[in-house]
Design an enzyme around this catalytic site. Structure first.
Site, mmCIF file in Angstrom:
data_model
loop_
_atom_site.group_PDB
_atom_site.id
_atom_site.type_symbol
_atom_site.label_atom_id
_atom_site.label_comp_id
_atom_site.label_asym_id
_atom_site.label_seq_id
_atom_site.Cartn_x
_atom_site.Cartn_y
_atom_site.Cartn_z
ATOM 1 N N CYS A 50 21.936 -91.148 37.654
ATOM 2 C CA CYS A 50 21.718 -91.099 39.057
ATOM 3 C C CYS A 50 22.102 -92.880 39.527
ATOM 4 O O CYS A 50 21.950 -93.536 38.924
ATOM 5 C CB CYS A 50 20.257 -90.629 38.831
ATOM 6 S SG CYS A 50 19.674 -91.161 40.653
ATOM 7 N N GLY A 79 19.430 -87.155 37.901
ATOM 8 C CA GLY A 79 20.167 -87.086 39.130
ATOM 9 C C GLY A 79 19.298 -86.744 40.400
ATOM 10 O O GLY A 79 18.001 -86.193 39.927
ATOM 11 N N SER A 134 9.499 -86.708 46.798
ATOM 12 C CA SER A 134 9.739 -87.638 46.273
ATOM 13 C C SER A 134 8.872 -88.758 46.954
ATOM 14 O O SER A 134 9.619 -89.321 48.044
ATOM 15 C CB SER A 134 10.428 -88.604 45.520
ATOM 16 O OG SER A 134 10.530 -86.771 44.053
ATOM 17 N N ASN A 147 4.510 -92.246 34.612
ATOM 18 C CA ASN A 147 5.653 -92.270 32.515
ATOM 19 C C ASN A 147 5.694 -93.512 32.359
ATOM 20 O O ASN A 147 7.228 -94.431 32.662
ATOM 21 C CB ASN A 147 6.112 -91.390 32.616
ATOM 22 C CG ASN A 147 6.074 -89.726 32.702
ATOM 23 O OD1 ASN A 147 5.114 -89.815 31.884
ATOM 24 N ND2 ASN A 147 6.166 -88.615 33.428
ATOM 25 N N CYS A 201 12.255 -86.800 31.948
ATOM 26 C CA CYS A 201 13.201 -87.478 31.700
ATOM 27 C C CYS A 201 14.106 -88.206 32.099
ATOM 28 O O CYS A 201 12.972 -89.408 32.368
ATOM 29 C CB CYS A 201 13.626 -86.089 32.914
ATOM 30 S SG CYS A 201 14.038 -84.404 32.326
#
Ligand code: SAH
Length: 356
Positions: A112, A159, A214, A298, A341
């Site tokens: 990304c 991504g 986001s 995370n 992820c």
């Protein structure tokens, strides 16, 4: 020689045209399309003859992502796949079990370019976009491997989906086809870091998918420090785009807010967020439903960010609720397999480099 067409990226109409071009009747598309979407390569199809199969393989290829690694959570049955694509690149998908059914989280790019500071997927930059066939292939390969029926999709893997706009739109069309996987748009969520021009383009299409934004901060200084995209499209621009999106599609927008200890998780930050959303998206006559999904970050070892404690998370949610904003705290699935992820792809690539 022309490049072979990717069978999984074709609509039924395009498959008909391909068949006609090799002298096969177009009705065969109706026999082939559903099988491709069940995970069968032309060689495995028993309802078409050898000659058709040979002609097809001359002009087209069937690349289903291969399961390279698979981790199954002992806690909740979440399955994390590392899929290998035809060119050797890898992406991650996660199969999640909810009471209402099975949802898959898929990747949209190899790596990304968005550079969010807390995210593992962006550390090595973008390698390439996924094709529509590879987007769909993740769903099909996971369904085939697990034997499960997948009822929902979230585009929240590796991504930025809107940075791969055309392939994503084609994928949404394909996965919704009744002859194929038949997954309803209302069961599909697309998450973006906030590419405003693309959100406007998406609104034009009027697909009843759920858009997730986001957001992660309620002021430009904090947001720009953790999300470089904010320097191009700041919070005011983003929320104005969200308002247009809602006015155009009537679909509620969901906001993601990652809680990072000491960065964006204070009571004041929660008050600021509530005020910002209420002021930008609601007027006295118009009450747009607002939903904020709180995600304790995370921890990724390279970023050094720490997740907020349970108390801070609950207090943050309470402030939002008090101000009329629905807030949910993301349930952690697959915490024993590091199911968030970007980390498995990175870790596997690092291990491979070390063993070379
Ligand atoms: N590029 C898209 C979708 C991929 S990420 C986007 O930005 O929305 C899906 C969600 O996970 C995004 O909200 C993203 O900000 C968040 N995310 C990324 N890394 C994370 C981490 N380490 N902890 C918690 N959430 C993270």
């Amino acid at each position: 020689m022309n490049e072979k067409q990717e069978l999984l990226a074709l609509t039924p109409k395009e498959l008909e045209e391909l068949l006609l071009s090799v002298g096969e009747p177009k009705y065969r598309a109706g026999q082939i399309f559903p099988q491709l979407h069940k995970g069968l390569a032309p060689e495995e199809m028993t309802n078409i003859g050898k000659v058709t199969r040979a002609k097809l393989s001359e002009v087209a290829a069937y690349h289903l992502p291969k399961v390279k690694r698979k981790l199954v959570s002992a806690l909740d049955g979440t399955v994390k796949y590392l899929f290998e694509l035809a060119d050797g690149n890898c992406v991650e998908s996660v199969l999640m079990r909810y009471e209402h059914g099975i949802t898959i989280c898929i990747s949209s790019q190899v790596g990304c370019n968005m550079g969010c500071k807390f995210c593992a997927s962006t550390i090595g930059g973008k390698v390439r976009n996924l094709t529509a066939g590879e987007l769909l292939g993740q769903v099909i390969a996971a369904a085939r491997d697990s034997g499960e029926t997948i009822g929902g999709i979230v585009m929240m893997g590796i991504g930025e989906p809107l940075d791969n706009f055309d392939a994503v739109v084609r994928f949404l069309d394909l996965v919704n086809r009744p002859e194929g996987l038949n997954i309803g748009y209302r069961h599909i969520s697309l998450s973006t870091c906030g590419l405003c021009d693309r959100i406007d383009r998406l609104a034009e299409l009027g697909l009843p998918i759920t858009l997730s934004i986001s957001l992660h901060a309620a002021d430009d200084e904090t947001r720009s420090a953790i999300m470089p995209i904010n320097k191009k499209y700041n919070i005011a621009a983003l929320l104005a785009t969200c308002k247009r999106y809602f006015q155009k599609t009537g679909r509620r927008i969901s906001f993601e807010y990652t809680l990072i200890s000491g960065k964006n998780d204070s009571r004041e930050a929660a008050e600021r967020l509530a005020l910002l959303l209420n002021r930008s998206l609601r007027t006295r006559t118009e009450t747009m439903p607002i939903h904020v999904n709180l995600i304790p970050v995370n921890e990724v070892k390279e970023t050094g960010f720490q997740r907020s404690g349970t108390k801070a998370v609950k207090a943050f949610a309470a402030v939002l609720e008090k101000n009329g904003i629905r807030a949910t705290i993301r349930r952690t699935l697959g915490s024993d397999i590091n199911a968030s992820c970007g980390q498995l792809r990175k870790e596997t690539a690092e291990q491979e480099r070390e063993s070379e």
